[in-house]
Design a protein around this motif. Structure first.
Motif, PDB file in Angstrom:
ATOM      1  N   PRO A  14       0.848  -1.196   0.000  1.00 41.25           N
ATOM      2  CA  PRO A  14       0.000   0.000   0.000  1.00 41.25           C
ATOM      3  C   PRO A  14       0.883   1.245   0.000  1.00 41.25           C
ATOM      4  O   PRO A  14       2.029   1.200   0.445  1.00 41.25           O
ATOM      5  CB  PRO A  14      -0.791  -0.120   1.305  1.00 41.25           C
ATOM      6  CG  PRO A  14       0.029  -1.010   2.171  1.00 41.25           C
ATOM      7  CD  PRO A  14       0.781  -1.927   1.252  1.00 41.25           C
ATOM      8  N   PRO A  15       0.381   2.350  -0.510  1.00 37.41           N
ATOM      9  CA  PRO A  15       1.188   3.569  -0.521  1.00 37.41           C
ATOM     10  C   PRO A  15       1.512   4.010   0.911  1.00 37.41           C
ATOM     11  O   PRO A  15       0.704   3.841   1.825  1.00 37.41           O
ATOM     12  CB  PRO A  15       0.294   4.591  -1.227  1.00 37.41           C
ATOM     13  CG  PRO A  15      -1.078   4.026  -1.173  1.00 37.41           C
ATOM     14  CD  PRO A  15      -0.944   2.544  -1.051  1.00 37.41           C
ATOM     15  N   ASP A  16       2.707   4.528   1.095  1.00 39.42           N
ATOM     16  CA  ASP A  16       3.139   4.991   2.418  1.00 39.42           C
ATOM     17  C   ASP A  16       2.327   6.225   2.794  1.00 39.42           C
ATOM     18  O   ASP A  16       2.333   7.220   2.064  1.00 39.42           O
ATOM     19  CB  ASP A  16       4.628   5.328   2.379  1.00 39.42           C
ATOM     20  CG  ASP A  16       5.192   5.646   3.750  1.00 39.42           C
ATOM     21  OD1 ASP A  16       4.422   5.674   4.730  1.00 39.42           O
ATOM     22  OD2 ASP A  16       6.401   5.871   3.840  1.00 39.42           O
ATOM     23  N   PRO A  17       1.620   6.184   3.916  1.00 42.09           N
ATOM     24  CA  PRO A  17       0.795   7.336   4.300  1.00 42.09           C
ATOM     25  C   PRO A  17       1.625   8.501   4.841  1.00 42.09           C
ATOM     26  O   PRO A  17       1.129   9.620   4.933  1.00 42.09           O
ATOM     27  CB  PRO A  17      -0.121   6.772   5.386  1.00 42.09           C
ATOM     28  CG  PRO A  17       0.660   5.655   5.982  1.00 42.09           C
ATOM     29  CD  PRO A  17       1.470   5.078   4.854  1.00 42.09           C
ATOM     30  N   LEU A  18       2.882   8.266   5.207  1.00 44.72           N
ATOM     31  CA  LEU A  18       3.736   9.334   5.736  1.00 44.72           C
ATOM     32  C   LEU A  18       4.532   9.958   4.594  1.00 44.72           C
ATOM     33  O   LEU A  18       5.144   9.264   3.795  1.00 44.72           O
ATOM     34  CB  LEU A  18       4.696   8.789   6.791  1.00 44.72           C
ATOM     35  CG  LEU A  18       4.041   8.161   8.007  1.00 44.72           C
ATOM     36  CD1 LEU A  18       5.097   7.615   8.945  1.00 44.72           C
ATOM     37  CD2 LEU A  18       3.142   9.155   8.713  1.00 44.72           C
ATOM     38  N   ARG A  19       4.508  11.291   4.550  1.00 43.51           N
ATOM     39  CA  ARG A  19       5.232  11.958   3.478  1.00 43.51           C
ATOM     40  C   ARG A  19       5.836  13.247   4.011  1.00 43.51           C
ATOM     41  O   ARG A  19       5.200  14.004   4.742  1.00 43.51           O
ATOM     42  CB  ARG A  19       4.284  12.110   2.323  1.00 43.51           C
ATOM     43  CG  ARG A  19       4.005  13.395   1.783  1.00 43.51           C
ATOM     44  CD  ARG A  19       3.080  13.291   0.572  1.00 43.51           C
ATOM     45  NE  ARG A  19       2.153  14.379   0.734  1.00 43.51           N
ATOM     46  CZ  ARG A  19       0.950  14.417   0.281  1.00 43.51           C
ATOM     47  NH1 ARG A  19       0.461  13.415  -0.367  1.00 43.51           N
ATOM     48  NH2 ARG A  19       0.196  15.448   0.476  1.00 43.51           N
ATOM     49  N   ASP A  37       0.721  12.823   7.544  1.00 45.04           N
ATOM     50  CA  ASP A  37       0.167  11.477   7.562  1.00 45.04           C
ATOM     51  C   ASP A  37      -1.143  11.551   6.788  1.00 45.04           C
ATOM     52  O   ASP A  37      -2.149  12.028   7.313  1.00 45.04           O
ATOM     53  CB  ASP A  37      -0.062  10.993   8.994  1.00 45.04           C
ATOM     54  CG  ASP A  37      -0.579   9.565   9.073  1.00 45.04           C
ATOM     55  OD1 ASP A  37      -1.117   9.053   8.061  1.00 45.04           O
ATOM     56  OD2 ASP A  37      -0.454   8.971  10.148  1.00 45.04           O
ATOM     57  N   THR A  38      -1.110  11.128   5.529  1.00 47.09           N
ATOM     58  CA  THR A  38      -2.305  11.252   4.686  1.00 47.09           C
ATOM     59  C   THR A  38      -3.430  10.342   5.148  1.00 47.09           C
ATOM     60  O   THR A  38      -4.594  10.619   4.883  1.00 47.09           O
ATOM     61  CB  THR A  38      -1.970  10.950   3.207  1.00 47.09           C
ATOM     62  OG1 THR A  38      -1.411   9.645   3.108  1.00 47.09           O
ATOM     63  CG2 THR A  38      -1.004  11.975   2.656  1.00 47.09           C
TER      64      THR A  38
END
Length: 147
Positions: A14-19, A37-38
């Motif tokens: 899954p895409p990393d929610p932290l950016r 944190d998306t």
């Protein structure tokens, strides 16, 4: 149309929610780090205190406190509108209460959206030292800028 198989579902992460957000200008000048944190729609801003962040009596300058709280509240407001696209906005109002002073170490700002509508978001923020002691609080109103 691509075929979806069980093996592709099990192997695709899954895409990393932290950016990390790296903005030119103020962030580069002050030196804080911004992480979104998306998944949660939240933001955290961290600053490792250096001599240039302190005022003449050796404590974290109130203007830097205001900057950190504006950044964390603004990014949280942006996530309130859309967690993925990070829309532009402007600060309409930011009220800060200074509670305690910091002289060294790191400070961490966090915020939470408390409500809003299509173009206005209301956000509360806090700035704490690395031990968790409250340094300042903020309430802000942010307006989404379209176009």
């Amino acid at each position: 149309m691509p075929t979806i198989t069980w093996s592709s579902l099990l192997t695709s992460a899954p895409p990393d929610p932290l950016r990390e957000i790296n903005d030119p200008g103020c962030q580069q000048l002050v030196g804080y780090r911004t992480q979104m944190d998306t998944r949660a729609g939240s933001c955290e801003v961290t600053l490792d205190l250096q001599p240039q962040h302190l005022n003449r009596i050796g404590v974290l300058h109130g203007g830097i406190v205001a900057t950190l709280l504006d950044v964390v509240c603004g990014n949280t407001a942006s996530a309130f509108f859309d967690r993925e696209s990070h829309p532009n906005l402007v600060t309409v109002s930011l009220n800060i209460s200074y509670v305690a002073a910091a002289r060294s170490g790191s400070v961490i700002a966090k915020a939470q959206a408390t409500g809003g509508g299509r173009s206005i978001a209301y956000v509360n923020g806090e700035l704490r030292d690395e031990e968790g002691a409250l340094l300042a609080t903020a309430t802000g109103i942010f307006k989404r800028v379209r176009g």
